[in-house]
Design a protein around this motif. Structure first.
Motif, PDB file in Angstrom:
ATOM      1  N   GLU A   1       5.434   7.650  -3.167  1.00 35.20           N
ATOM      2  CA  GLU A   1       3.954   8.575  -3.095  1.00 35.20           C
ATOM      3  C   GLU A   1       4.059   9.522  -4.247  1.00 35.20           C
ATOM      4  O   GLU A   1       4.977  10.204  -4.352  1.00 35.20           O
ATOM      5  CB  GLU A   1       3.628   9.213  -1.666  1.00 35.20           C
ATOM      6  CG  GLU A   1       3.425   7.902  -0.718  1.00 35.20           C
ATOM      7  CD  GLU A   1       3.087   8.307   0.663  1.00 35.20           C
ATOM      8  OE1 GLU A   1       2.930   9.530   0.986  1.00 35.20           O
ATOM      9  OE2 GLU A   1       3.263   7.317   1.345  1.00 35.20           O
TER      10      GLU A   1
ATOM     11  N   THR B   1       5.847   2.706   1.205  1.00 32.10           N
ATOM     12  CA  THR B   1       6.072   3.568   0.265  1.00 32.10           C
ATOM     13  C   THR B   1       7.296   4.077   0.786  1.00 32.10           C
ATOM     14  O   THR B   1       7.968   3.921   1.842  1.00 32.10           O
ATOM     15  CB  THR B   1       4.950   4.674   0.287  1.00 32.10           C
ATOM     16  OG1 THR B   1       4.968   5.318   1.660  1.00 32.10           O
ATOM     17  CG2 THR B   1       3.773   4.187   0.075  1.00 32.10           C
TER      18      THR B   1
ATOM     19  N   GLY C   1       6.134   8.419   3.529  1.00 32.34           N
ATOM     20  CA  GLY C   1       6.952   7.115   3.212  1.00 32.34           C
ATOM     21  C   GLY C   1       7.496   6.309   4.614  1.00 32.34           C
ATOM     22  O   GLY C   1       7.873   7.088   5.431  1.00 32.34           O
TER      23      GLY C   1
END
Length: 351
Positions: free
Chosen positions: A248, A224, A238
Motif C-alpha cells: 500500500e 496487498t 496488508g
C-alpha cells in the motif's frame, strides 16, 4: 489501523453486451474529440506527490513484472474486470462555505480501540457538516469535506448520522493548511487504510468532462503485502505475505509507450493519460481491482437528477450498454499487463 477488506460493487456479467456494442454499426465513439480544457487540480500542493508529473524516465522496481502478474491474478479473482467505484465504496466530496453549520462529531469506536479516541478528537471537533450530507454506500460509509475559507480538509470512514441528526465516525482525519499540504495525513489519521486522503486521488466528474486529470489517481486490489507500506502511505492493512505482492502506497504508472488513442471511450483515454503522466498509487484493499471516482449523488441535482457518469462512461458511444455496466467496462481496454511498479518509497523527500 486494520480494516476489513471491502467488496467491489460490480459483477463480471456484461462482456457479451460489450462485444455486441463494439460491433454495432454507426458507433460514434471513436469520432468523439477529447476535451482540451485543463481541469482544476485537487487543491493540494502543486509540488506534492499527487500533483507532480512523473519524469519521462523513472526507475522500475526490480520485481515490477512479478508484482504486475499478481495484480493480473487479483483481477481474475475479483471477476475479471478493472472497475471504477463511484457511489459505492468510494466517497462524496463536499466543498462547503464559511457559514456551513459545524458539529462536534462522536468517535464511534467500531473497532474497539478506545485508546485512539484522543488521537482523533481534534478531527471530530467543529466539523462543517452540510445539511443532507451523504456518505458512500457500502460498509465504508466514507465522505470527504473541504472548506476553502479555512483551507481545511476532513475525511471520515464509517461516518453515520443518527435519528437526531448527530454525526459520528469510526476513523478519519483533518488536514489544516490544505493547499500547502502534499496530500498526506499525519499517521495514523485518514479514512483510507494507507492514510492517504480521498480528496487527493478521487477522479472528479468535471475532470472527465474536460478531458484532463492533473493528478495521480488510485487503485485498490484484492491482495496487498502484509506489514508493508511505501511512501506516501503512512500505514497499511496488508493481508498477504510475499515480496511480489504490491505494498500500500506503492506507486505505479501505465507504460508511456502505450497509445491511449487506441481506447474507444474518451473517459478511458483521459484516465489512461493520467496513469501515464502522474501515475497510480495503491491506496487500500478491495474485493476486486478498482479505481475510485467521486460519488456522483451530490452532483445529481445540478445534473437534472441524473448520474453524470452514465454519459461519461460509455465505451461504445452507442448508449446501448446498460448503465449498471458502464462503470465496470470503461477501463476494459486499459492493459493492466502494461502497468509498471516503481520502487518502494519512490520520490520520498530525502531519499
Amino acid at each position: 489501523m486494520r480494516r476489513p477488506a471491502r467488496a467491489a460493487r460490480w459483477t463480471a456479467s456484461g462482456a457479451a453486451v460489450l462485444a455486441i456494442a463494439l460491433a454495432a454499426p454507426g458507433s460514434a465513439a471513436a469520432a468523439r474529440a477529447d476535451a482540451v480544457n485543463p481541469a482544476p487540480d485537487n487543491g493540494f500542493s502543486a509540488t506534492g506527490v499527487w500533483n507532480t508529473p512523473l519524469p519521462a524516465n523513472v526507475p522500475l522496481a526490480p520485481n515490477s513484472q512479478a508484482i504486475v502478474a499478481n495484480l493480473m491474478q487479483d483481477k481474475q479473482t475479483g471477476g475479471g474486470l478493472w472497475g471504477i467505484n463511484t457511489d459505492t465504496y468510494s466517497a462524496p466530496v463536499y466543498s462547503v462555505g464559511p457559514d456551513t453549520p459545524t458539529q462536534q462529531w462522536t468517535y464511534s469506536d467500531c473497532q474497539n480501540l478506545p485508546q485512539l479516541a484522543p488521537v482523533i478528537a481534534d478531527s471530530l471537533s467543529a466539523v462543517p457538516t452540510p445539511p443532507g450530507m451523504l456518505v458512500s454506500q457500502g460498509t465504508d460509509e466514507s465522505v470527504a469535506i473541504y472548506q476553502p475559507s479555512t483551507d481545511t480538509y476532513w475525511d471520515f470512514w464509517r461516518a453515520q448520522q443518527d435519528a437526531s441528526g448527530h454525526w459520528s465516525a469510526c476513523w478519519g482525519g483533518k488536514i489544516e493548511h490544505y493547499s500547502a499540504n502534499p496530500g498526506i495525513f499525519d499517521n495514523p489519521l485518514g479514512a483510507s487504510a494507507s492514510g492517504l486522503p480521498l480528496g487527493a486521488y478521487l477522479i472528479r466528474a468535471d475532470e472527465l468532462r474536460r478531458g484532463h486529470i492533473d493528478h495521480a489517481i488510485n487503485f485498490e486490489t484484492v491482495r496487498t503485502q502484509a506489514n508493508c507500506f511505501s511512501w506516501p502511505a503512512t500505514r497499511d492493512d496488508g493481508n498477504t505475505p510475499g515480496p511480489d505482492i504490491a505494498c500500500e502506497g506503492q506507486r505505479f504508472r501505465l507504460d508511456p509507450t502505450f497509445n491511449v488513442n487506441t481506447l474507444i471511450d474518451p473517459a478511458a483515454r483521459t484516465i489512461a493519460r493520467a496513469m501515464q503522466q502522474y501515475g497510480l498509487v495503491l491506496t487500500d484493499k478491495a474485493g476486486a481491482l478498482v479505481t475510485q471516482a467521486e460519488d456522483p449523488r451530490p452532483l445529481e441535482p445540478a445534473n437534472g437528477g441524473v448520474d453524470p457518469y452514465n454519459k461519461l462512461f460509455d465505451p461504445t458511444g452507442t448508449g446501448i450498454i446498460p448503465e449498471s455496466l458502464t462503470h465496470y467496462l470503461v477501463l476494459l481496454g486499459v492493459p493492466l499487463s502494461r502497468l509498471q511498479a516503481l520502487p518502494l518509497n519512490y520520490g520520498e523527500p530525502g531519499r
